[in-house]
Design a protein around this motif. Structure first.
Motif, PDB file in Angstrom:
ATOM      1  N   MET A   4     -48.489   6.219   2.063  1.00 33.73           N
ATOM      2  CA  MET A   4     -47.711   7.127   2.901  1.00 33.73           C
ATOM      3  C   MET A   4     -48.615   8.142   3.589  1.00 33.73           C
ATOM      4  SD  MET A   4     -44.981   7.935   4.308  1.00 33.73           S
ATOM      5  CE  MET A   4     -43.530   7.276   3.548  1.00 33.73           C
ATOM      6  N   GLN A   5     -49.610   8.634   2.886  1.00 32.07           N
ATOM      7  CA  GLN A   5     -50.546   9.576   3.499  1.00 32.07           C
ATOM      8  C   GLN A   5     -51.344   8.887   4.607  1.00 32.07           C
ATOM      9  OE1 GLN A   5     -53.413  11.323   0.811  1.00 32.07           O
ATOM     10  NE2 GLN A   5     -53.972  12.899   2.267  1.00 32.07           N
ATOM     11  N   LEU A   6     -51.771   7.661   4.374  1.00 32.72           N
ATOM     12  CA  LEU A   6     -52.482   6.894   5.401  1.00 32.72           C
ATOM     13  C   LEU A   6     -51.591   6.732   6.629  1.00 32.72           C
ATOM     14  CD1 LEU A   6     -54.826   5.151   6.449  1.00 32.72           C
ATOM     15  CD2 LEU A   6     -53.822   3.221   5.202  1.00 32.72           C
ATOM     16  N   PHE A   7     -50.330   6.384   6.421  1.00 33.27           N
ATOM     17  CA  PHE A   7     -49.405   6.202   7.533  1.00 33.27           C
ATOM     18  C   PHE A   7     -49.211   7.509   8.301  1.00 33.27           C
ATOM     19  CE2 PHE A   7     -44.953   5.696   9.190  1.00 33.27           C
ATOM     20  CZ  PHE A   7     -45.260   4.743  10.152  1.00 33.27           C
ATOM     21  N   SER A  49     -57.796   0.184   7.823  1.00 31.58           N
ATOM     22  CA  SER A  49     -56.581   0.991   7.759  1.00 31.58           C
ATOM     23  C   SER A  49     -55.397   0.245   8.352  1.00 31.58           C
ATOM     24  CB  SER A  49     -56.771   2.313   8.506  1.00 31.58           C
ATOM     25  OG  SER A  49     -57.748   3.101   7.882  1.00 31.58           O
ATOM     26  N   LEU A  50     -55.605  -0.372   9.508  1.00 33.10           N
ATOM     27  CA  LEU A  50     -54.521  -1.115  10.153  1.00 33.10           C
ATOM     28  C   LEU A  50     -54.058  -2.278   9.285  1.00 33.10           C
ATOM     29  CD1 LEU A  50     -55.760  -1.189  13.865  1.00 33.10           C
ATOM     30  CD2 LEU A  50     -53.963   0.264  12.879  1.00 33.10           C
ATOM     31  N   SER A  51     -55.004  -2.975   8.676  1.00 35.56           N
ATOM     32  CA  SER A  51     -54.649  -4.106   7.805  1.00 35.56           C
ATOM     33  C   SER A  51     -53.821  -3.643   6.617  1.00 35.56           C
ATOM     34  CB  SER A  51     -55.905  -4.823   7.313  1.00 35.56           C
ATOM     35  OG  SER A  51     -56.542  -5.478   8.371  1.00 35.56           O
ATOM     36  N   LYS A  52     -54.200  -2.524   6.034  1.00 33.04           N
ATOM     37  CA  LYS A  52     -53.455  -1.989   4.895  1.00 33.04           C
ATOM     38  C   LYS A  52     -52.039  -1.605   5.320  1.00 33.04           C
ATOM     39  CE  LYS A  52     -53.850   1.297   1.092  1.00 33.04           C
ATOM     40  NZ  LYS A  52     -54.661   2.355   0.499  1.00 33.04           N
ATOM     41  N   LEU A  53     -51.914  -0.943   6.477  1.00 29.84           N
ATOM     42  CA  LEU A  53     -50.595  -0.556   6.970  1.00 29.84           C
ATOM     43  C   LEU A  53     -49.736  -1.780   7.287  1.00 29.84           C
ATOM     44  CD1 LEU A  53     -51.618   2.423   9.281  1.00 29.84           C
ATOM     45  CD2 LEU A  53     -50.409   2.562   7.088  1.00 29.84           C
ATOM     46  N   ARG A  56     -48.615  -3.484   3.962  1.00 26.77           N
ATOM     47  CA  ARG A  56     -47.627  -2.698   3.211  1.00 26.77           C
ATOM     48  C   ARG A  56     -46.309  -2.529   3.979  1.00 26.77           C
ATOM     49  NH1 ARG A  56     -51.944  -2.877   0.620  1.00 26.77           N
ATOM     50  NH2 ARG A  56     -52.503  -1.563  -1.119  1.00 26.77           N
ATOM     51  N   GLY A  57     -46.248  -3.089   5.208  1.00 29.35           N
ATOM     52  CA  GLY A  57     -45.016  -3.035   5.979  1.00 29.35           C
ATOM     53  C   GLY A  57     -44.799  -1.766   6.775  1.00 29.35           C
ATOM     54  N   TYR A  58     -45.830  -0.960   6.928  1.00 29.23           N
ATOM     55  CA  TYR A  58     -45.704   0.268   7.706  1.00 29.23           C
ATOM     56  C   TYR A  58     -45.770   0.000   9.202  1.00 29.23           C
ATOM     57  CZ  TYR A  58     -45.989   3.211   3.571  1.00 29.23           C
ATOM     58  OH  TYR A  58     -45.724   3.829   2.382  1.00 29.23           O
ATOM     59  N   ILE A  59     -46.467  -1.049   9.605  1.00 23.74           N
ATOM     60  CA  ILE A  59     -46.533  -1.437  11.010  1.00 23.74           C
ATOM     61  C   ILE A  59     -46.284  -2.941  11.122  1.00 23.74           C
ATOM     62  CG2 ILE A  59     -48.057   0.467  11.695  1.00 23.74           C
ATOM     63  CD1 ILE A  59     -50.399  -1.541  11.741  1.00 23.74           C
ATOM     64  N   SER A  60     -45.825  -3.346  12.292  1.00 24.15           N
ATOM     65  CA  SER A  60     -45.569  -4.763  12.565  1.00 24.15           C
ATOM     66  C   SER A  60     -46.848  -5.427  13.084  1.00 24.15           C
ATOM     67  CB  SER A  60     -44.475  -4.883  13.620  1.00 24.15           C
ATOM     68  OG  SER A  60     -44.947  -4.410  14.876  1.00 24.15           O
ATOM     69  N   ILE A  63     -47.559  -4.106  16.599  1.00 23.37           N
ATOM     70  CA  ILE A  63     -48.148  -2.758  16.599  1.00 23.37           C
ATOM     71  C   ILE A  63     -49.609  -2.832  16.171  1.00 23.37           C
ATOM     72  CG2 ILE A  63     -48.081  -0.494  15.463  1.00 23.37           C
ATOM     73  CD1 ILE A  63     -44.975  -0.811  15.458  1.00 23.37           C
ATOM     74  N   TYR A  64     -49.885  -3.636  15.171  1.00 24.19           N
ATOM     75  CA  TYR A  64     -51.259  -3.851  14.713  1.00 24.19           C
ATOM     76  C   TYR A  64     -52.148  -4.290  15.879  1.00 24.19           C
ATOM     77  CZ  TYR A  64     -55.036  -6.270  12.166  1.00 24.19           C
ATOM     78  OH  TYR A  64     -56.257  -6.704  11.704  1.00 24.19           O
ATOM     79  N   SER A  65     -51.695  -5.293  16.625  1.00 23.59           N
ATOM     80  CA  SER A  65     -52.480  -5.819  17.756  1.00 23.59           C
ATOM     81  C   SER A  65     -52.656  -4.773  18.851  1.00 23.59           C
ATOM     82  CB  SER A  65     -51.804  -7.057  18.342  1.00 23.59           C
ATOM     83  OG  SER A  65     -51.795  -8.093  17.412  1.00 23.59           O
ATOM     84  N   LYS A  66     -51.594  -4.041  19.136  1.00 27.18           N
ATOM     85  CA  LYS A  66     -51.685  -3.020  20.185  1.00 27.18           C
ATOM     86  C   LYS A  66     -52.617  -1.877  19.766  1.00 27.18           C
ATOM     87  CE  LYS A  66     -47.422  -4.014  22.620  1.00 27.18           C
ATOM     88  NZ  LYS A  66     -47.965  -4.301  23.938  1.00 27.18           N
TER      89      LYS A  66
END
Length: 114
Positions: A4-7, A49-53, A56-60, A63-66
């Motif tokens: 959550m802090q990372l997000f 960071s993006l991979s972790k998010l 964990r379902g924080y980003i789609s 969104i990851y690609s963008k």
């Protein structure tokens, strides 16, 4: 750092970059884009960071690609003749970067992720 802090820090990073900068003073552009976004993007738009998010379902995946694209486009500007507040206001390349950041933020809000 927990997920959550990372997000939260990821979202905060995106808030430093957007079309709002076109109506900002040069000093504000330099602070938000060339200090805050520049430093935070290294950590919070980084592949790890993006991979972790994503995992964990924080980003789609979209969104990851963008976010990857945003990071690449931003870094391509680094050290160029357009690495200044005046160029941010006038160059279509910068408008594309700022718009992409806003698009990502809108996608996050629409997807109501976490």
């Amino acid at each position: 750092m927990d997920d959550m802090q990372l997000f939260r820090l990821f979202l905060q990073t995106l808030e430093y970059c957007g079309m709002f900068l076109l109506n900002s003073e040069p000093g504000d552009i330099e602070y938000f884009l060339f200090e805050e976004f520049d430093g935070d993007s290294i950590s919070f738009l980084h592949e790890a960071s993006l991979s972790k998010l994503l995992d964990r379902g924080y980003i789609s995946p979209e969104i990851y690609s963008k976010c990857q694209l945003l990071y690449r486009k931003y870094r391509q500007m680094e050290g160029s003749s357009m690495w200044n507040a005046d160029a941010v206001k006038g160059a279509p390349e910068w408008h594309g970067i700022l718009s992409l950041s806003d698009e990502i933020k809108t996608m996050i809000r629409k997807n109501n992720i976490k």
